[in-house]
Scaffold this active site. Structure first.
Site, PDB file in Angstrom:
ATOM      1  N   TRP A 154       0.832  -1.214   0.000  1.00 50.80           N
ATOM      2  CA  TRP A 154       0.000   0.000   0.000  1.00 50.80           C
ATOM      3  C   TRP A 154       0.856   1.250   0.000  1.00 50.80           C
ATOM      4  O   TRP A 154       0.520   2.248  -0.650  1.00 50.80           O
ATOM      5  CB  TRP A 154      -0.990  -0.022   1.167  1.00 50.80           C
ATOM      6  N   ASP A 162      -1.370   6.256   6.746  1.00 46.54           N
ATOM      7  CA  ASP A 162      -2.428   5.379   6.239  1.00 46.54           C
ATOM      8  C   ASP A 162      -2.722   4.360   7.335  1.00 46.54           C
ATOM      9  O   ASP A 162      -1.936   3.447   7.586  1.00 46.54           O
ATOM     10  CB  ASP A 162      -1.969   4.676   4.954  1.00 46.54           C
ATOM     11  N   LYS A 198     -11.890  -2.176   6.452  1.00 42.83           N
ATOM     12  CA  LYS A 198     -11.030  -3.162   7.095  1.00 42.83           C
ATOM     13  C   LYS A 198     -11.444  -3.306   8.562  1.00 42.83           C
ATOM     14  O   LYS A 198     -11.878  -4.350   8.994  1.00 42.83           O
ATOM     15  CB  LYS A 198      -9.552  -2.771   7.008  1.00 42.83           C
TER      16      LYS A 198
HETATM   17  C1  LIG Z   1      -7.255  -1.765   1.713  1.00 45.17           C
HETATM   18  C2  LIG Z   1      -6.188  -0.771   1.915  1.00 45.17           C
HETATM   19  C3  LIG Z   1      -6.033   0.331   1.062  1.00 45.17           C
HETATM   20  C4  LIG Z   1      -6.920   0.543  -0.150  1.00 45.17           C
HETATM   21  O1  LIG Z   1      -8.216   0.838   0.216  1.00 45.17           O
HETATM   22  P1  LIG Z   1      -9.347   1.194  -0.862  1.00 45.17           P
HETATM   23  O2  LIG Z   1     -10.455   1.702  -0.010  1.00 45.17           O
HETATM   24  O3  LIG Z   1      -9.665  -0.049  -1.607  1.00 45.17           O
HETATM   25  O4  LIG Z   1      -8.796   2.247  -1.750  1.00 45.17           O
HETATM   26  C5  LIG Z   1      -5.033   1.233   1.356  1.00 45.17           C
HETATM   27  N1  LIG Z   1      -4.218   1.073   2.396  1.00 45.17           N
HETATM   28  C6  LIG Z   1      -4.333   0.028   3.232  1.00 45.17           C
HETATM   29  C7  LIG Z   1      -3.398  -0.089   4.387  1.00 45.17           C
HETATM   30  C8  LIG Z   1      -5.321  -0.918   3.028  1.00 45.17           C
HETATM   31  O5  LIG Z   1      -5.435  -1.970   3.858  1.00 45.17           O
END
Ligand SMILES: *Cc1c(COP(=O)(O)O)cnc(C)c1O
Length: 370
Positions: free
Chosen positions: A109, A180, A204
């Site tokens: 990511w 993030d 998540k």
């Molecule tokens: C799933 C995830 C993303 C991407 O998320 P989307 O909502 O599909 O854009 C980005 N960073 C992390 C750490 C993730 O687990």
């Protein structure tokens, strides 16, 4: 939930969208057709209706209270997922700044975020763990960040590799730290004051797909140029209280319920962290006590409390493991193709019984198939 619906639920180790608290799902079911007192479903309601505006503020206040977020920060509810933040962050904080942004790359990511940031301005990757297939995070001695960097970006929990920072990376005091937190939002208390911006897509660890929470220090809100597309400018969303355009009303509603569940049923984020540590150690103990039958991907000091990644001695055993796990109602355990093996996502809402069941299956499987 009706007995039949509950009985049909397996333990779902999906990386995302992922498990939600059963009590939240039950509430959603009960209130979906007609929101109590509102004479209509939330799905049919204007986002400007006071009932929904109250729901949005309520969700915001629950997050503020869980994470102890002061008024120096705005809490925004946006669409476009975490992926849009890969672009929105550099569009607001890097473009035309005359500065360079620092990025720590500890997994898939972070790598994607870097690729998007490079479209907006100069990026310096100050640490890159790709040579070891992203199995660790750096210590403070492993990288340095210029005092005049636009910001330092990192991903707290790399969902695919199962690698998590045990604590925030060090960052020069004048440089905003950008995080993030998509796959470990609300997994424990954090000191928001250490961050310039922290964001998480909900699907998540915090709710259904469709909403992304951005917690942003107010002095960073005004940095976006007026020439940015309106949706991409944080200022528009902050000024309009996340109603610059129609927000994802359903996802915000459910996210608010998850936040209340954390507060009332779990007892807050410190209690959640204790439970998460307990759950994760069940799996990591099963790995460590397997005499090398299971191999963890992450180095022990940065093992994720949310996504446990490990491999078996060979692919045939791995397939057998997945098939037999499914027979025991333990599902969605297949790892991401870039790491291989098994990934067990054990987010906040995964009951400890599910993790206990997986851990005892692991021990059992290893002893029968050694
Ligand atoms: C799933 C995830 C993303 C991407 O998320 P989307 O909502 O599909 O854009 C980005 N960073 C992390 C750490 C993730 O687990």
């Amino acid at each position: 939930m009706t007995a039949t619906a509950t009985a049909q639920r397996a333990y779902n180790f999906s990386a995302g969208p992922a498990v939600l608290p059963v009590s939240v799902l039950e509430e959603v079911r009960d209130e979906l057709v007609c929101l109590p007192g509102a004479r209509s479903s939330l799905l049919e309601m204007s986002h400007r209706d006071k009932t929904f505006v109250d729901i949005l503020h309520d969700a915001e206040n629950s997050l503020r209270s869980l994470l102890n977020i002061s008024d120096d920060y705005a809490v925004l509810f946006l669409q476009g997922g975490a992926a849009l933040q890969f672009s929105m962050i550099p569009a607001n904080l890097l473009r035309d700044s005359g500065k360079s942004a620092a990025y720590i790359q500890t997994g898939t990511w972070g790598k994607k975020a870097i690729a998007e940031a490079k479209k907006e301005g100069p990026v310096e990757v100050v640490y890159d763990a790709s040579a070891s297939n992203f199995n660790h995070v750096p210590g403070p001695q492993d990288y340095s960040v210029a005092d005049d960097a636009a910001y330092l970006y990192y991903c707290n929990n790399e969902t695919i590799q199962g690698v998590q920072f045990p604590t925030e990376p060090e960052c020069p005091s004048g440089v905003p730290l950008v995080c993030d937190a998509s796959s470990d939002f609300l997994y424990r208390p954090v000191d928001i004051n250490k961050y310039g911006l922290l964001y998480a897509c909900a699907q998540k660890n915090a709710g259904p797909a469709g909403v992304t929470v951005v917690v942003i220090r107010r002095d960073l809100i005004d940095r976006g140029s007026v020439s940015l597309p309106g949706y991409l400018n944080y200022k528009n969303h902050a000024d309009a209280d996340s109603e610059w355009n129609t927000p994802p009303t359903f996802a915000i509603w459910v996210l608010g319920k998850v936040a209340k569940w954390l507060q009332n049923d779990i007892g807050g984020l410190a209690a959640m962290e204790t439970l998460n540590r307990k759950k994760a150690s069940l799996l990591y103990d099963a790995i460590d006590q397997s005499g090398g039958y299971y191999t963890g991907h992450a180095k022990p000091e940065c093992r994720s409390l949310m996504n446990a990644t490990f491999t078996l001695p060979n692919d045939d055993l791995q397939s057998a493991f997945l098939a037999q796990a499914a027979e025991r109602d333990l599902v969605n355990l297949k790892g991401h193709r870039s790491v291989g093996g098994i990934r067990a996502s054990i987010y906040n809402a995964m009951p400890i019984e599910g993790v206990q069941s997986l851990a005892s299956f692991m021990t059992d499987f290893a002893s029968k198939n050694a």
